[in-house]
Design a protein around this motif. Structure first.
Motif, PDB file in Angstrom:
ATOM      1  N   CYS A  93       7.747   5.792 -12.839  1.00 39.90           N
ATOM      2  CA  CYS A  93       6.556   6.490 -12.378  1.00 39.90           C
ATOM      3  C   CYS A  93       6.679   6.772 -10.877  1.00 39.90           C
ATOM      4  O   CYS A  93       7.098   5.895 -10.118  1.00 39.90           O
ATOM      5  N   PHE A  94       6.309   7.983 -10.480  1.00 40.45           N
ATOM      6  CA  PHE A  94       6.358   8.380  -9.078  1.00 40.45           C
ATOM      7  C   PHE A  94       5.000   8.943  -8.662  1.00 40.45           C
ATOM      8  O   PHE A  94       4.324   9.607  -9.460  1.00 40.45           O
ATOM      9  N   ALA A  95       4.623   8.696  -7.433  1.00 43.13           N
ATOM     10  CA  ALA A  95       3.405   9.287  -6.891  1.00 43.13           C
ATOM     11  C   ALA A  95       3.729  10.694  -6.396  1.00 43.13           C
ATOM     12  O   ALA A  95       4.628  10.876  -5.581  1.00 43.13           O
ATOM     13  N   ALA A  96       3.002  11.680  -6.919  1.00 41.46           N
ATOM     14  CA  ALA A  96       3.252  13.064  -6.551  1.00 41.46           C
ATOM     15  C   ALA A  96       2.642  13.410  -5.187  1.00 41.46           C
ATOM     16  O   ALA A  96       3.022  14.397  -4.577  1.00 41.46           O
ATOM     17  N   ASN A  97       1.693  12.593  -4.729  1.00 41.73           N
ATOM     18  CA  ASN A  97       1.079  12.799  -3.414  1.00 41.73           C
ATOM     19  C   ASN A  97       1.237  11.535  -2.579  1.00 41.73           C
ATOM     20  O   ASN A  97       0.350  10.697  -2.530  1.00 41.73           O
ATOM     21  N   THR A  98       2.388  11.394  -1.951  1.00 36.72           N
ATOM     22  CA  THR A  98       2.690  10.167  -1.208  1.00 36.72           C
ATOM     23  C   THR A  98       2.070  10.158   0.178  1.00 36.72           C
ATOM     24  O   THR A  98       1.953   9.123   0.814  1.00 36.72           O
ATOM     25  N   HIS A 146      -0.434   6.603 -18.692  1.00 37.40           N
ATOM     26  CA  HIS A 146       0.024   5.214 -18.646  1.00 37.40           C
ATOM     27  C   HIS A 146       0.400   4.827 -17.218  1.00 37.40           C
ATOM     28  O   HIS A 146       0.028   3.753 -16.739  1.00 37.40           O
ATOM     29  N   CYS A 147       1.123   5.719 -16.522  1.00 37.79           N
ATOM     30  CA  CYS A 147       1.465   5.471 -15.120  1.00 37.79           C
ATOM     31  C   CYS A 147       0.201   5.258 -14.285  1.00 37.79           C
ATOM     32  O   CYS A 147       0.113   4.330 -13.472  1.00 37.79           O
ATOM     33  N   GLN A 148      -0.769   6.148 -14.486  1.00 37.40           N
ATOM     34  CA  GLN A 148      -2.003   6.090 -13.704  1.00 37.40           C
ATOM     35  C   GLN A 148      -2.770   4.801 -13.973  1.00 37.40           C
ATOM     36  O   GLN A 148      -3.302   4.167 -13.053  1.00 37.40           O
ATOM     37  N   GLN A 149      -2.834   4.393 -15.229  1.00 37.20           N
ATOM     38  CA  GLN A 149      -3.559   3.176 -15.583  1.00 37.20           C
ATOM     39  C   GLN A 149      -2.894   1.931 -15.001  1.00 37.20           C
ATOM     40  O   GLN A 149      -3.583   1.031 -14.492  1.00 37.20           O
ATOM     41  N   GLY A 172      -4.474  -1.586  -7.918  1.00 36.31           N
ATOM     42  CA  GLY A 172      -5.093  -1.053  -6.716  1.00 36.31           C
ATOM     43  C   GLY A 172      -4.443   0.168  -6.120  1.00 36.31           C
ATOM     44  O   GLY A 172      -4.707   0.513  -4.965  1.00 36.31           O
ATOM     45  N   ALA A 173      -3.597   0.868  -6.891  1.00 35.79           N
ATOM     46  CA  ALA A 173      -2.903   2.053  -6.367  1.00 35.79           C
ATOM     47  C   ALA A 173      -3.310   3.315  -7.111  1.00 35.79           C
ATOM     48  O   ALA A 173      -2.571   4.287  -7.159  1.00 35.79           O
ATOM     49  N   GLY A 174      -4.507   3.309  -7.684  1.00 33.87           N
ATOM     50  CA  GLY A 174      -4.944   4.422  -8.506  1.00 33.87           C
ATOM     51  C   GLY A 174      -5.398   5.662  -7.766  1.00 33.87           C
ATOM     52  O   GLY A 174      -5.648   6.699  -8.392  1.00 33.87           O
ATOM     53  N   PRO A 208       0.822  -1.217   0.000  1.00 33.10           N
ATOM     54  CA  PRO A 208       0.000   0.000   0.000  1.00 33.10           C
ATOM     55  C   PRO A 208       0.857   1.267   0.000  1.00 33.10           C
ATOM     56  O   PRO A 208       0.376   2.343  -0.366  1.00 33.10           O
ATOM     57  N   ASP A 209       2.117   1.142   0.410  1.00 33.43           N
ATOM     58  CA  ASP A 209       3.025   2.292   0.451  1.00 33.43           C
ATOM     59  C   ASP A 209       3.693   2.569  -0.890  1.00 33.43           C
ATOM     60  O   ASP A 209       4.457   3.537  -1.007  1.00 33.43           O
ATOM     61  N   MET A 210       3.430   1.740  -1.893  1.00 38.34           N
ATOM     62  CA  MET A 210       4.108   1.909  -3.178  1.00 38.34           C
ATOM     63  C   MET A 210       3.874   3.315  -3.730  1.00 38.34           C
ATOM     64  O   MET A 210       2.739   3.764  -3.872  1.00 38.34           O
ATOM     65  N   SER A 211       4.959   4.001  -4.036  1.00 37.04           N
ATOM     66  CA  SER A 211       4.868   5.341  -4.620  1.00 37.04           C
ATOM     67  C   SER A 211       5.926   5.542  -5.708  1.00 37.04           C
ATOM     68  O   SER A 211       6.198   6.654  -6.119  1.00 37.04           O
ATOM     69  N   PHE A 212       6.510   4.443  -6.148  1.00 37.17           N
ATOM     70  CA  PHE A 212       7.519   4.466  -7.212  1.00 37.17           C
ATOM     71  C   PHE A 212       7.521   3.111  -7.905  1.00 37.17           C
ATOM     72  O   PHE A 212       7.435   2.070  -7.241  1.00 37.17           O
TER      73      PHE A 212
END
Length: 219
Positions: free
Chosen positions: A213-218, A52-55, A61-63, A26-30
């Protein structure tokens, strides 16, 4: 019959265990994209790459996080250049195993934890490195080591991620593989230019059109 049923049950258990192990933290952000778009470095620009990253993230389950592609673009007409480091948030970032790869942007571009063992896909799987076949360690970035856009006399971003033929893009090596005497070759984000922008060109230099791909809001 009982033995057969038991065997099937055991097999099902092992399959379930394997599926469970592949689930990202659940902590995946990269992550490294498990696949490119199949059109070489033509990603539909930054919007197409972000989508593509978002999809890919949504599929595992990390959308709910806002995902951004780690890609830079050069200035074009009235459009200003974009630095990869400026579009991925502040961190910290963890891989699909939940392992910390960098606490912030500065650490990401100095002493980060990205390497062959930690640069996992969104599916919590490893990406082939230089020692494996096929080699897929070339990751598209268009960037310099500090995460700013790579510029020069030649193309560095495959036409700002719109070309699938002639041109070139700066790539990094996710496995940090390179000769000890060749420091750039061991860079995760700025190793060398690709041989072109088509899928075949990218394969020829050890890539597959994948990117970070990186999550901008971690948080």
């Amino acid at each position: 019959m009982n033995k057969i049923k038991t065997g099937v049950t055991v097999a099902a258990v092992f399959l379930a265990m394997g599926a469970q192990a592949a689930q990202p933290s659940p902590d995946m952000s990269f992550f490294v994209t498990s696949a490119g778009l199949g059109q070489g470095a033509d990603l539909g620009g930054l919007p197409g790459a972000d989508q593509h990253c978002q999809q890919l993230a949504t599929a595992v389950g990390a959308g709910k996080k806002q995902w951004r592609a780690y890609l830079s673009t050069t200035a074009a007409g009235a459009t200003a250049a974009v630095n990869a480091r400026d579009r991925i948030g502040r961190g910290p970032w963890h891989n699909a195993e939940g392992r910390l790869v960098a606490r912030n942007v500065d650490e990401l571009h100095t002493l980060n934890g990205i390497n062959r063992m930690t640069a996992l896909t969104e599916k919590n799987t490893k990406v082939n490195g230089r020692a494996e076949s096929p080699n897929m360690h070339d990751i598209l970035t268009g960037s310099k080591p500090d995460g700013t856009v790579a510029t020069g006399d030649k193309d560095t971003t495959c036409g700002n991620w719109s070309k699938s033929g002639e041109g070139a893009a700066i790539v990094g090596h996710h496995d940090r593989w390179g000769l000890q005497s060749d420091e750039p070759a061991r860079s995760w984000n700025a190793s060398h230019p690709s041989r072109g922008c088509s899928q075949d060109n990218l394969r020829a230099s050890g890539g597959a059109g994948m990117f970070y791909c990186f999550a901008a809001n971690t948080r």
